[in-house]
Design a protein around this motif. Structure first.
Motif, PDB file in Angstrom:
ATOM      1  N   ASN A  17      46.948  47.738  44.431  1.00  0.00           N
ATOM      2  CA  ASN A  17      46.705  49.168  44.302  1.00  0.00           C
ATOM      3  C   ASN A  17      45.233  49.369  44.627  1.00  0.00           C
ATOM      4  O   ASN A  17      44.361  48.887  43.905  1.00  0.00           O
ATOM      5  N   LYS A  18      44.945  50.041  45.705  1.00  0.00           N
ATOM      6  CA  LYS A  18      43.569  50.157  46.181  1.00  0.00           C
ATOM      7  C   LYS A  18      42.745  51.170  45.382  1.00  0.00           C
ATOM      8  O   LYS A  18      41.553  51.318  45.620  1.00  0.00           O
ATOM      9  N   ASP A  19      43.365  51.853  44.423  1.00  0.00           N
ATOM     10  CA  ASP A  19      42.638  52.787  43.570  1.00  0.00           C
ATOM     11  C   ASP A  19      42.289  52.154  42.223  1.00  0.00           C
ATOM     12  O   ASP A  19      41.139  52.186  41.798  1.00  0.00           O
ATOM     13  N   ILE A  20      43.287  51.614  41.551  1.00  0.00           N
ATOM     14  CA  ILE A  20      43.100  50.988  40.241  1.00  0.00           C
ATOM     15  C   ILE A  20      43.842  49.656  40.259  1.00  0.00           C
ATOM     16  O   ILE A  20      45.071  49.630  40.393  1.00  0.00           O
ATOM     17  N   LEU A  21      43.100  48.573  40.117  1.00  0.00           N
ATOM     18  CA  LEU A  21      43.721  47.257  40.193  1.00  0.00           C
ATOM     19  C   LEU A  21      44.610  46.997  38.978  1.00  0.00           C
ATOM     20  O   LEU A  21      44.205  47.210  37.841  1.00  0.00           O
ATOM     21  N   HIS A  22      45.799  46.543  39.236  1.00  0.00           N
ATOM     22  CA  HIS A  22      46.745  46.085  38.232  1.00  0.00           C
ATOM     23  C   HIS A  22      46.340  44.657  37.870  1.00  0.00           C
ATOM     24  O   HIS A  22      45.692  43.973  38.660  1.00  0.00           O
ATOM     25  N   TYR A  23      46.735  44.188  36.688  1.00  0.00           N
ATOM     26  CA  TYR A  23      46.319  42.834  36.303  1.00  0.00           C
ATOM     27  C   TYR A  23      46.832  41.779  37.275  1.00  0.00           C
ATOM     28  O   TYR A  23      46.167  40.761  37.505  1.00  0.00           O
ATOM     29  N   LEU A  24      47.988  41.996  37.901  1.00  0.00           N
ATOM     30  CA  LEU A  24      48.488  41.039  38.890  1.00  0.00           C
ATOM     31  C   LEU A  24      47.619  41.060  40.151  1.00  0.00           C
ATOM     32  O   LEU A  24      47.440  40.022  40.800  1.00  0.00           O
ATOM     33  N   ASP A  25      47.083  42.226  40.492  1.00  0.00           N
ATOM     34  CA  ASP A  25      46.146  42.312  41.615  1.00  0.00           C
ATOM     35  C   ASP A  25      44.909  41.466  41.310  1.00  0.00           C
ATOM     36  O   ASP A  25      44.426  40.715  42.160  1.00  0.00           O
ATOM     37  N   THR A  26      44.419  41.596  40.092  1.00  0.00           N
ATOM     38  CA  THR A  26      43.244  40.836  39.681  1.00  0.00           C
ATOM     39  C   THR A  26      43.525  39.342  39.731  1.00  0.00           C
ATOM     40  O   THR A  26      42.688  38.561  40.203  1.00  0.00           O
ATOM     41  N   GLU A  27      44.694  38.926  39.292  1.00  0.00           N
ATOM     42  CA  GLU A  27      45.060  37.504  39.349  1.00  0.00           C
ATOM     43  C   GLU A  27      45.067  37.001  40.789  1.00  0.00           C
ATOM     44  O   GLU A  27      44.570  35.902  41.066  1.00  0.00           O
ATOM     45  N   ARG A  28      45.601  37.793  41.701  1.00  0.00           N
ATOM     46  CA  ARG A  28      45.623  37.377  43.113  1.00  0.00           C
ATOM     47  C   ARG A  28      44.202  37.285  43.674  1.00  0.00           C
ATOM     48  O   ARG A  28      43.893  36.387  44.456  1.00  0.00           O
ATOM     49  N   PHE A  29      43.334  38.195  43.262  1.00  0.00           N
ATOM     50  CA  PHE A  29      41.953  38.155  43.730  1.00  0.00           C
ATOM     51  C   PHE A  29      41.229  36.927  43.176  1.00  0.00           C
ATOM     52  O   PHE A  29      40.468  36.269  43.889  1.00  0.00           O
ATOM     53  N   VAL A  30      41.468  36.603  41.925  1.00  0.00           N
ATOM     54  CA  VAL A  30      40.885  35.402  41.327  1.00  0.00           C
ATOM     55  C   VAL A  30      41.392  34.163  42.051  1.00  0.00           C
ATOM     56  O   VAL A  30      40.617  33.248  42.356  1.00  0.00           O
ATOM     57  N   ASP A  31      42.687  34.112  42.351  1.00  0.00           N
ATOM     58  CA  ASP A  31      43.253  32.977  43.102  1.00  0.00           C
ATOM     59  C   ASP A  31      42.579  32.835  44.462  1.00  0.00           C
ATOM     60  O   ASP A  31      42.273  31.723  44.900  1.00  0.00           O
ATOM     61  N   PHE A  32      42.329  33.949  45.124  1.00  0.00           N
ATOM     62  CA  PHE A  32      41.632  33.941  46.409  1.00  0.00           C
ATOM     63  C   PHE A  32      40.217  33.381  46.239  1.00  0.00           C
ATOM     64  O   PHE A  32      39.770  32.524  47.014  1.00  0.00           O
ATOM     65  N   THR A  33      39.506  33.837  45.217  1.00  0.00           N
ATOM     66  CA  THR A  33      38.134  33.388  44.971  1.00  0.00           C
ATOM     67  C   THR A  33      38.100  31.886  44.671  1.00  0.00           C
ATOM     68  O   THR A  33      37.245  31.162  45.194  1.00  0.00           O
ATOM     69  N   ILE A  34      39.038  31.420  43.866  1.00  0.00           N
ATOM     70  CA  ILE A  34      39.113  29.989  43.556  1.00  0.00           C
ATOM     71  C   ILE A  34      39.405  29.186  44.816  1.00  0.00           C
ATOM     72  O   ILE A  34      38.791  28.138  45.047  1.00  0.00           O
ATOM     73  N   GLN A  35      40.322  29.654  45.647  1.00  0.00           N
ATOM     74  CA  GLN A  35      40.641  28.962  46.892  1.00  0.00           C
ATOM     75  C   GLN A  35      39.410  28.870  47.791  1.00  0.00           C
ATOM     76  O   GLN A  35      39.145  27.821  48.381  1.00  0.00           O
ATOM     77  N   ALA A  36      38.642  29.942  47.875  1.00  0.00           N
ATOM     78  CA  ALA A  36      37.418  29.935  48.672  1.00  0.00           C
ATOM     79  C   ALA A  36      36.446  28.882  48.141  1.00  0.00           C
ATOM     80  O   ALA A  36      35.818  28.147  48.916  1.00  0.00           O
ATOM     81  N   HIS A  37      36.354  28.781  46.833  1.00  0.00           N
ATOM     82  CA  HIS A  37      35.479  27.776  46.224  1.00  0.00           C
ATOM     83  C   HIS A  37      35.970  26.362  46.539  1.00  0.00           C
ATOM     84  O   HIS A  37      35.177  25.507  46.942  1.00  0.00           O
ATOM     85  N   LEU A  38      37.261  26.133  46.349  1.00  0.00           N
ATOM     86  CA  LEU A  38      37.816  24.796  46.580  1.00  0.00           C
ATOM     87  C   LEU A  38      37.624  24.341  48.024  1.00  0.00           C
ATOM     88  O   LEU A  38      37.401  23.159  48.281  1.00  0.00           O
ATOM     89  N   GLU A  39      37.716  25.298  48.942  1.00  0.00           N
ATOM     90  CA  GLU A  39      37.547  24.988  50.363  1.00  0.00           C
ATOM     91  C   GLU A  39      36.082  24.926  50.783  1.00  0.00           C
ATOM     92  O   GLU A  39      35.787  24.623  51.932  1.00  0.00           O
ATOM     93  N   LYS A  40      35.194  25.289  49.840  1.00  0.00           N
ATOM     94  CA  LYS A  40      33.771  25.396  50.181  1.00  0.00           C
ATOM     95  C   LYS A  40      33.579  26.342  51.368  1.00  0.00           C
ATOM     96  O   LYS A  40      32.808  26.093  52.292  1.00  0.00           O
ATOM     97  N   SER A  41      34.329  27.448  51.312  1.00  0.00           N
ATOM     98  CA  SER A  41      34.299  28.440  52.376  1.00  0.00           C
ATOM     99  C   SER A  41      32.896  29.035  52.518  1.00  0.00           C
ATOM    100  O   SER A  41      32.194  29.260  51.527  1.00  0.00           O
ATOM    101  N   SER A  42      32.526  29.303  53.752  1.00  0.00           N
ATOM    102  CA  SER A  42      31.232  29.950  54.011  1.00  0.00           C
ATOM    103  C   SER A  42      31.342  31.476  53.981  1.00  0.00           C
ATOM    104  O   SER A  42      30.366  32.169  54.272  1.00  0.00           O
ATOM    105  N   LEU A  43      32.496  31.993  53.607  1.00  0.00           N
ATOM    106  CA  LEU A  43      32.690  33.442  53.532  1.00  0.00           C
ATOM    107  C   LEU A  43      31.717  34.029  52.523  1.00  0.00           C
ATOM    108  O   LEU A  43      31.716  33.652  51.349  1.00  0.00           O
ATOM    109  N   ASP A  44      30.861  34.935  52.979  1.00  0.00           N
ATOM    110  CA  ASP A  44      29.905  35.572  52.079  1.00  0.00           C
ATOM    111  C   ASP A  44      30.397  36.955  51.677  1.00  0.00           C
ATOM    112  O   ASP A  44      31.365  37.476  52.225  1.00  0.00           O
ATOM    113  N   LYS A  45      29.694  37.543  50.702  1.00  0.00           N
ATOM    114  CA  LYS A  45      30.163  38.819  50.161  1.00  0.00           C
ATOM    115  C   LYS A  45      30.067  39.947  51.185  1.00  0.00           C
ATOM    116  O   LYS A  45      30.906  40.846  51.176  1.00  0.00           O
ATOM    117  N   SER A  46      29.099  39.908  52.081  1.00  0.00           N
ATOM    118  CA  SER A  46      28.978  40.962  53.095  1.00  0.00           C
ATOM    119  C   SER A  46      30.170  40.946  54.049  1.00  0.00           C
ATOM    120  O   SER A  46      30.745  41.996  54.356  1.00  0.00           O
TER     121      SER A  46
END
Length: 81
Positions: A17-46
């Protein structure tokens, strides 16, 4: 970005939900962030903010999420110290 990381980002962005994140949305975003960390991704915030804006997120939400991503990556990096 790896195919798995792109899949996690798109899985979050396409279903969230692009207006108000549901808790499942937040979980998916956290999973994405963890995956980026595990991969040592160079993806920056910009770059993430630009991707999210291209995917239909408002400028304010894209900035908020990219800041949360950056903060999450910083926390995860401390685990390895």
């Amino acid at each position: 970005m790896s195919a798995d990381l792109i899949s996690k980002l798109n899985g979050f962005s396409c279903t969230a939900n692009k207006d108000i994140l549901h808790y499942l949305d937040t979980e998916r975003f956290v999973d994405f962030t963890i995956q980026a960390h595990l991969e040592k991704s160079s993806l920056d915030k910009s770059t993430l903010g630009e991707i999210l804006a291209d995917q239909g997120w408002s400028e304010a939400k894209a900035l908020e999420l990219s800041n949360k991503y950056d903060f999450g990556r910083d926390i995860l990096a401390r685990l390895n110290k």
